[in-house]
Design an enzyme around this catalytic site. Structure first.
Site, PDB file in Angstrom:
ATOM      1  CE1 TYR A 127      -4.229  -1.683   0.079  1.00 59.35           C
ATOM      2  CE2 TYR A 127      -2.962  -3.189   1.354  1.00 59.35           C
ATOM      3  CZ  TYR A 127      -3.987  -2.792   0.592  1.00 59.35           C
ATOM      4  OH  TYR A 127      -4.972  -4.047   0.354  1.00 59.35           O
ATOM      5  CG  PHE A 441     -10.097  -1.849  10.662  1.00 61.64           C
ATOM      6  CD1 PHE A 441     -10.055  -1.341   9.421  1.00 61.64           C
ATOM      7  CD2 PHE A 441      -9.706  -1.306  11.731  1.00 61.64           C
ATOM      8  CE1 PHE A 441      -9.282  -0.306   9.030  1.00 61.64           C
ATOM      9  CE2 PHE A 441      -8.578  -0.118  11.337  1.00 61.64           C
ATOM     10  CZ  PHE A 441      -8.424   0.141  10.281  1.00 61.64           C
TER      11      PHE A 441
HETATM   12  C1  LIG Z   1      -2.723  -7.596  -3.370  1.00 56.52           C
HETATM   13  C2  LIG Z   1      -3.756  -7.604  -4.569  1.00 56.52           C
HETATM   14  C3  LIG Z   1      -4.909  -7.237  -4.381  1.00 56.52           C
HETATM   15  C4  LIG Z   1      -3.110  -7.072  -5.766  1.00 56.52           C
HETATM   16  O1  LIG Z   1      -4.035  -6.881  -6.914  1.00 56.52           O
HETATM   17  P1  LIG Z   1      -3.503  -6.584  -8.520  1.00 56.52           P
HETATM   18  O2  LIG Z   1      -4.747  -6.304  -9.307  1.00 56.52           O
HETATM   19  O3  LIG Z   1      -2.521  -7.814  -8.799  1.00 56.52           O
HETATM   20  O4  LIG Z   1      -2.692  -5.239  -7.953  1.00 56.52           O
HETATM   21  P2  LIG Z   1      -2.129  -4.304  -9.304  1.00 56.52           P
HETATM   22  O5  LIG Z   1      -1.885  -4.987 -10.657  1.00 56.52           O
HETATM   23  O6  LIG Z   1      -2.971  -2.999  -9.351  1.00 56.52           O
HETATM   24  O7  LIG Z   1      -1.006  -3.477  -8.601  1.00 56.52           O
HETATM   25  C5  LIG Z   1      -0.471  -2.433  -8.316  1.00 56.52           C
HETATM   26  C6  LIG Z   1       0.826  -2.269  -7.912  1.00 56.52           C
HETATM   27  O8  LIG Z   1       0.870  -3.160  -6.511  1.00 56.52           O
HETATM   28  C7  LIG Z   1       1.962  -4.011  -6.727  1.00 56.52           C
HETATM   29  N1  LIG Z   1       1.776  -5.265  -5.994  1.00 56.52           N
HETATM   30  C8  LIG Z   1       0.446  -5.811  -6.094  1.00 56.52           C
HETATM   31  N2  LIG Z   1       0.382  -6.866  -5.323  1.00 56.52           N
HETATM   32  C9  LIG Z   1       1.391  -6.715  -4.495  1.00 56.52           C
HETATM   33  C10 LIG Z   1       1.786  -7.587  -3.685  1.00 56.52           C
HETATM   34  N3  LIG Z   1       1.365  -8.794  -3.076  1.00 56.52           N
HETATM   35  N4  LIG Z   1       3.237  -7.242  -3.057  1.00 56.52           N
HETATM   36  C11 LIG Z   1       3.705  -6.414  -3.352  1.00 56.52           C
HETATM   37  N5  LIG Z   1       3.327  -5.475  -4.537  1.00 56.52           N
HETATM   38  C12 LIG Z   1       2.175  -5.767  -4.982  1.00 56.52           C
HETATM   39  C13 LIG Z   1       1.994  -4.359  -8.227  1.00 56.52           C
HETATM   40  O9  LIG Z   1       3.545  -4.761  -8.482  1.00 56.52           O
HETATM   41  C14 LIG Z   1       1.876  -3.023  -8.776  1.00 56.52           C
HETATM   42  O10 LIG Z   1       3.134  -2.001  -8.606  1.00 56.52           O
HETATM   43  P3  LIG Z   1       3.384  -0.870  -9.713  1.00 56.52           P
HETATM   44  O11 LIG Z   1       2.031  -0.075  -9.705  1.00 56.52           O
HETATM   45  O12 LIG Z   1       4.475  -0.179  -8.935  1.00 56.52           O
HETATM   46  O13 LIG Z   1       3.818  -1.398 -10.952  1.00 56.52           O
HETATM   47  C15 LIG Z   1      -4.037  -9.143  -5.080  1.00 56.52           C
HETATM   48  O14 LIG Z   1      -2.729  -9.754  -5.525  1.00 56.52           O
HETATM   49  C16 LIG Z   1      -4.584 -10.123  -4.142  1.00 56.52           C
HETATM   50  O15 LIG Z   1      -5.808 -10.172  -3.971  1.00 56.52           O
HETATM   51  N6  LIG Z   1      -3.782 -10.488  -3.082  1.00 56.52           N
HETATM   52  C17 LIG Z   1      -4.310 -11.779  -2.163  1.00 56.52           C
HETATM   53  C18 LIG Z   1      -5.378 -10.795  -1.324  1.00 56.52           C
HETATM   54  C19 LIG Z   1      -4.578  -9.823  -0.583  1.00 56.52           C
HETATM   55  O16 LIG Z   1      -3.593  -9.866  -0.068  1.00 56.52           O
HETATM   56  N7  LIG Z   1      -5.492  -8.464  -0.266  1.00 56.52           N
HETATM   57  C20 LIG Z   1      -4.997  -7.413   0.430  1.00 56.52           C
HETATM   58  C21 LIG Z   1      -5.577  -7.369   1.500  1.00 56.52           C
HETATM   59  S1  LIG Z   1      -5.091  -6.097   2.636  1.00 56.52           S
END
Ligand SMILES: CC(C)(COP(=O)(O)OP(=O)(O)OC[C@H]1O[C@@H](n2cnc3c(N)ncnc32)[C@H](O)[C@@H]1OP(=O)(O)O)[C@@H](O)C(=O)NCCC(=O)NCCS
Length: 441
Positions: A127, A441
């Site tokens: 984030y 949360f």
């Molecule tokens: C984490 C999650 C929501 C990311 O979704 P996503 O659609 O793949 O993310 P995006 O393609 O929009 O990526 C946005 C940026 O975040 C980065 N990013 C995404 N997931 C990441 C992770 N787990 N760790 C580090 N960086 C991450 C991407 O590399 C990208 O970076 P950039 O903009 O600098 O190139 C998804 O992988 C997921 O659902 N994970 C499992 C559930 C989870 O962890 N949810 C978070 C709850 S707090």
């Protein structure tokens, strides 16, 4: 920051619940059948949830936010959106869906008059790129059975002096099986009071967010357990003259060894309103028969138990990030808190996602003034040269008063024109009590 082609935002209805839970089980690797998950009260409200559907109408992603109308800031409170249930279907990852969802969340939160967004991060690397800063930390502790506390001194915190006679009344404890019909109101009342007046000091704890919506209360107070083999939840209630002044919910896991019983106690929030209540609560929790170890899930890093113990080196402690903050409306956010020292500084802020926050801001406040009324902090745009330069992520990390600007500067994340400006910002934005939320949360 729009969704990739073929994807669209929709608002869920209760009819989508099974579909949302089926999708979410895949995202978070849940081991529970969806039919079991459907029996749990739903913590989010459909009006504050967003489904992303793919070109076939299937759920590709989801997020929701909680309405925190009085999120505690240093010495004040603010409307905040609590971002939650964030996920993207594994086959659609890394194509910008999260980024588009965050932009949508910022839009909806801003529309709802929320000046900050807050969250718990599943992975701390996600984030920061969106301007969230780790603003609070908590400590996960393991105590040995019978860990002894220093005796309670007879001094009474200032704000309690007028009630001194009542705080010297004897305390009683009840240990019973947790029952939402009996205990919900008790827990929520003590929890809220504990955040507003920490240990009777008269000072609040930033980040100590309360469960204000009926859905959050329902999700926090039920006895449905999807994990077999555990005892039902129990509760210790500390009372003074029949009025609850402390509580903790816990479960024990028994382990019968040749050397004797080695049960473990897993406690949730351990919350008390004053030093005597806290002492009684902890002494009881740390000495339950047939057990040898107690874990407390999340405690503020400055929780009094850490200094009350005779031997605090005997505790296993792991410090973990707690609440992350993202300032959405800079002047509104910086005006909705108190400052611990006087401040008159120009901050130059960068913010790629929300350019209305970027630029130079003059921040003026008197120690512990406001946040409302004639001594409210003043935050105005200015053309004056910057005293301190920082990104919105760093300003958001400083917001709850638990992170020092000087420590961020020592890490190269904040630049100050002079050491005096850095010291002024560090002391003014600090808060006497460490920020912390007692629940995820
Ligand atoms: C984490 C999650 C929501 C990311 O979704 P996503 O659609 O793949 O993310 P995006 O393609 O929009 O990526 C946005 C940026 O975040 C980065 N990013 C995404 N997931 C990441 C992770 N787990 N760790 C580090 N960086 C991450 C991407 O590399 C990208 O970076 P950039 O903009 O600098 O190139 C998804 O992988 C997921 O659902 N994970 C499992 C559930 C989870 O962890 N949810 C978070 C709850 S707090």
């Amino acid at each position: 920051m729009t969704l990739p082609t073929g994807f669209s935002f929709t608002q869920p209805t209760t009819a989508d619940r099974a579909e949302v839970l089926t999708y979410n089980s895949l995202v978070v690797a849940s081991t529970h059948p969806v039919s079991d998950l459907l029996t749990l009260p739903q913590p989010y409200e459909d009006e504050r949830a967003v489904i992303v559907r793919d070109q076939h109408g299937q759920i590709a992603a989801f997020h929701a936010s909680y309405e925190f109308s009085q999120f505690p800031t240093p010495g004040g409170d603010i409307r905040a959106g609590g971002l939650t249930w964030v996920g993207v279907q594994p086959q659609y990852r890394r194509r910008g869906i999260l980024r588009a969802m965050i932009a949508e969340h910022f839009r909806l939160s801003t529309q709802a008059g929320e000046a900050i967004s807050v969250l718990f991060a599943a992975e701390p690397t996600i984030y920061g790129r969106f301007g969230y800063g780790a603003a609070a930390f908590d400590v996960r502790c393991t105590f040995g059975r019978g860990a002894a506390l220093r005796p309670l001194t007879p001094t009474t915190p200032t704000s309690l002096q007028e009630h001194a006679s009542s705080t010297h009344e004897p305390l009683t404890i009840r240990i019973e099986t947790y029952d939402p019909t009996q205990h919900t109101q008790l827990i929520e009342t003590v929890h809220k009071a504990a955040g507003r007046n920490v240990g009777g000091t008269g000072l609040n704890r930033p980040g100590w967010v309360t469960r204000d919506t009926p859905a959050l209360v329902a999700a926090h107070h039920h006895t449905i357990s999807l994990t077999p083999g555990k005892e039902p939840q129990r509760i210790i209630v500390v009372e003074r003259n029949g009025t609850p002044v402390g509580y903790t919910r816990f479960r024990r896991t028994m382990s019968w060894q040749n050397t004797g019983p080695q049960g473990r106690v897993d406690a949730g929030e351990v919350v008390a309103l004053d030093p005597a209540a806290s002492h009684t609560l902890w002494t009881t929790l740390l000495d339950l028969d047939l057990t040898s170890e107690v874990t407390a899930f999340m405690l503020p890093t400055d929780d009094p138990i850490i200094t009350q113990l005779n031997n605090n080196r005997s505790i296993g402690m792991t410090v973990v990030d707690n609440v992350w903050v993202r300032i959405l409306d800079l002047p509104a956010a910086l005006s909705a808190r108190q400052y611990s020292g006087s401040i008159d500084l120009v901050l130059e802020v960068t913010d790629d996602m929300l350019p209305h926050n970027a630029g130079c801001w003059r921040v003026r406040a008197q120690p512990f003034g406001g946040p409302h009324g004639h001594d409210a902090p003043r935050v105005e745009r200015t053309d004056a040269p910057a005293d301190v330069t920082l990104d919105i992520r760093e300003l958001s990390a400083l917001y709850l008063g638990g992170v020092s600007a000087a420590s961020l500067a020592a890490g190269g994340l904040v630049t100050a024109d002079t050491p005096q400006a850095l010291a002024q910002l560090s002391s003014a934005m600090a808060w006497p009590l460490a920020p912390c939320s007692s629940w995820v949360f």
